[in-house]
Design an enzyme around this catalytic site. Structure first.
Site, PDB file in Angstrom:
ATOM      1  N   TRP A 178       7.172  -1.200   0.383  1.00 50.74           N
ATOM      2  CA  TRP A 178       8.343   0.295   1.093  1.00 50.74           C
ATOM      3  C   TRP A 178       6.874   1.032   1.892  1.00 50.74           C
ATOM      4  CZ3 TRP A 178       4.547   3.426  -0.389  1.00 50.74           C
ATOM      5  CH2 TRP A 178       4.042   3.467  -1.462  1.00 50.74           C
ATOM      6  N   LYS A 232      14.948  -9.278   2.471  1.00 48.12           N
ATOM      7  CA  LYS A 232      15.134  -8.443   1.083  1.00 48.12           C
ATOM      8  C   LYS A 232      14.099  -6.987   1.319  1.00 48.12           C
ATOM      9  CE  LYS A 232      13.384  -7.268  -2.599  1.00 48.12           C
ATOM     10  NZ  LYS A 232      13.642  -5.701  -2.092  1.00 48.12           N
ATOM     11  N   GLU A 246       0.980 -11.754   0.214  1.00 47.45           N
ATOM     12  CA  GLU A 246      -0.256 -10.313   1.017  1.00 47.45           C
ATOM     13  C   GLU A 246      -0.079  -9.637  -0.297  1.00 47.45           C
ATOM     14  OE1 GLU A 246      -1.470  -7.392   1.488  1.00 47.45           O
ATOM     15  OE2 GLU A 246      -0.050  -7.554   3.826  1.00 47.45           O
ATOM     16  N   CYS A 286      -2.553  -1.803   1.500  1.00 44.59           N
ATOM     17  CA  CYS A 286      -3.271  -2.303   0.528  1.00 44.59           C
ATOM     18  C   CYS A 286      -4.802  -2.446   1.138  1.00 44.59           C
ATOM     19  CB  CYS A 286      -2.482  -3.842   0.334  1.00 44.59           C
ATOM     20  SG  CYS A 286      -0.460  -3.644   0.117  1.00 44.59           S
ATOM     21  N   GLU A 323      -5.479  -0.283  -8.349  1.00 48.27           N
ATOM     22  CA  GLU A 323      -5.701   0.167  -6.249  1.00 48.27           C
ATOM     23  C   GLU A 323      -5.077   1.950  -6.342  1.00 48.27           C
ATOM     24  OE1 GLU A 323      -3.635  -2.377  -2.939  1.00 48.27           O
ATOM     25  OE2 GLU A 323      -2.287  -2.136  -4.799  1.00 48.27           O
TER      26      GLU A 323
HETATM   27  C1  SIN Z   1      -0.619  -3.031   3.660  1.00 52.07           C
HETATM   28  O1  SIN Z   1      -0.723  -2.112   3.489  1.00 52.07           O
HETATM   29  O2  SIN Z   1       0.441  -4.088   3.366  1.00 52.07           O
HETATM   30  C2  SIN Z   1      -0.881  -3.860   5.433  1.00 52.07           C
HETATM   31  C3  SIN Z   1      -1.555  -2.546   6.170  1.00 52.07           C
HETATM   32  C4  SIN Z   1      -2.028  -2.719   7.431  1.00 52.07           C
HETATM   33  O3  SIN Z   1      -0.772  -3.634   7.809  1.00 52.07           O
HETATM   34  O4  SIN Z   1      -2.611  -2.188   7.940  1.00 52.07           O
END
Ligand code: SIN
Length: 480
Positions: free
Chosen positions: A154, A178, A254, A288, A383
């Site tokens: 999201w 999805k 990822e 991330c 995180e």
């Molecule tokens: C992510 O948070 O999964 C991707 C972040 C990005 O592409 O910079």
């Protein structure tokens, strides 16, 4: 919703070229005001199987198209996305919450992968290898891996789809997407434009659902799906991997991150402050690759904290659609609760509060900052995924490297400094797939995005990204 191209706002999902409603639906809610945006089909096992069959059936003809044809269609898709950038950004902000400037940037960022792989489609070259005998020739050809499933998050509802689907389609794969339950509308809008661009029926299918685990299981268990590409949490990634093992799918994972941001004593402090803000507060801290642990050398610790504090105080939290907002709401209540829990736990163990992150109305949280954080606190291990900067102090490079690598994750790492020898040493010894040196922004189409350790494997974007969607076949040609 204030968009010009009303066709982009869909209340149906796409299976085999048909826009389909379903008996059950679920509501998509604006995280800023908790108002209903629209309802979309709540697909289950049967729709997922239909989508898989569509991807399976269309694979033969799509992979047999010329590379040029696939490239042209991807270019057309790119053009349409950029023509509709403003509307797509409005949809993205409304369903996800990020500020409009970042949503526009995400549309351009995602589109750049489509353009890039439109180019790469023409360059999936093979090899010839000298044979073992005079009569032998070895030829390596590269072929599409097959129908792929993409399960996307999201936090980047448009770009993560583009980053997976563009190389898949370029290579000749078909796909079932999805999207995340919280943000299906960007995926549907992109699918609508893909159709307009000439992507044939069945090549791209989008299944919306509030039951991710059922749909995920069906995608993983089905032998017609030859590859799964997932972006999301490490916990879910491991479950999906296990579910894929009976069908031995090719995988790209990822997963979560816990990025260190290191400020060395010889760093340009102002640059480091700007880089930290850019990395930490992008998407309200919900990426991330956000700086999760900010390590500052003891000799510049107080100066850095003061400068960072002054910048963070100016970050206004508000509606993503208002031009003076710098961060929007968090995605849901669980996200707000998590940041609050990590903050309170760190405070109870002795972290110094510099700016308290306040929960404003709804899911809006103001930017916060704590210092004197240590590794016995939960915030060092998890995180944060929210607008809270956590500062740690270090004194030597060896101590700092040990701390930076003291995590199961290995997605991104950043540092600011000037001495070239020291830069090489640190860059080579950080355990992460990506390292930002004197920058807080590392994501772009030319670079291979991906992690090591429990942050997963596989690379997205760059010249390497296409390899995730092809398999190598070698031909041993005996001439005698
Ligand atoms: C992510 O948070 O999964 C991707 C972040 C990005 O592409 O910079």
């Amino acid at each position: 919703m204030d968009i010009k191209n009303k066709n982009l706002l869909k209340n149906s999902c796409l299976i085999n070229g048909q826009w389909r409603e379903s008996a059950k639906s679920f509501e998509v809610i604006n995280p800023y005001n908790q108002e209903l945006i629209i309802s979309v089909p709540d697909c289950g096992e049967s729709e997922t199987l239909e989508a898989i069959e569509a991807a399976h059936k269309s694979f033969e003809s799509w992979k047999s198209q010329t590379a040029e044809k696939r490239s042209d269609i991807l270019y057309a898709w790119y053009d349409l996305i950029m023509k509709n950038q403003e509307d797509l950004a409005t949809i993205l902000t409304t369903e996800q919450g990020k500020i409009l400037a970042e949503a526009r940037a995400e549309i351009a960022y995602g589109a750049s992968y489509i353009k890039w792989f439109a180019e790469e489609a023409r360059r999936i070259y093979g090899d010839t290898i000298p044979g073992k005998s005079q009569d032998e020739r070895i030829i390596v050809i590269k072929q599409a891996v097959g129908p792929v499933a993409s399960i996307t998050p999201w936090n980047f509802p448009m770009a993560m789809i583009a980053r997976k689907i563009a190389p898949a389609l370029a290579a000749g794969c078909t796909a079932v997407i999805k999207p995340a339950e919280d943000t299906p509308l960007s995926a549907l809008a992109m699918a609508y434009l893909a159709e307009q661009a000439g992507i044939p029926n069945g090549v791209l299918n989008v299944i919306t659902t509030s039951d991710s685990s059922t749909v995920g299981k069906v995608l993983c268990a089905d032998d017609r799906i030859k590859k799964l590409s997932f972006t999301g949490s490490t916990k879910v990634g491991k479950i999906l991997m296990e579910q894929c093992s009976p069908t031995l799918k090719k995988l790209s994972m990822e997963l979560g991150g816990n990025a260190p941001m290191i400020i060395l004593d010889d760093a340009d402090i102002d640059k480091a402050v700007s880089g930290t803000i850019a990395s930490k507060f992008r998407n309200a801290g919900q990426t991330c690759v956000c700086a999760n642990r900010i390590y500052v050398h003891e000799s510049i610790y107080d100066t850095f904290i003061e400068k960072l504090e002054n910048r963070i105080k100016k970050i206004k939290a508000g509606s993503g659609l208002e031009s003076d907002s710098k961060i929007g709401p968090l995605i849901n209540q669980a996200a707000v609760d998590k940041v609050t829990r990590l903050f309170e736990e760190a405070k109870s163990k002795g972290a110094r509060v510099i700016i308290e992150p306040e929960v404003k109305e709804g899911l809006l949280m103001s930017a916060g900052m704590i210092a004197d954080v240590t590794h016995d606190m939960d915030i060092a291990k998890e995180e944060i995924f929210g607008p809270l900067a956590a500062i740690y102090k270090f004194s030597t490079d060896e101590e700092m490297l040990k701390l930076a690598n003291d995590t199961e994750f290995g997605l991104a790492a950043y540092f600011f400094g000037t001495d070239p020898k020291r830069i090489w040493h640190i860059a080579e010894n950080l355990e992460s797939g990506m390292v930002g040196i004197n920058t807080g922004l590392i994501s772009n189409v030319t670079a291979p995005f991906g992690g090591v350790k429990h942050s997963g494997f596989g690379r997205e974007g760059s010249k390497y990204g296409i390899e995730e969607y092809i398999q190598i076949k070698y031909l041993n040609w005996n001439l005698s």
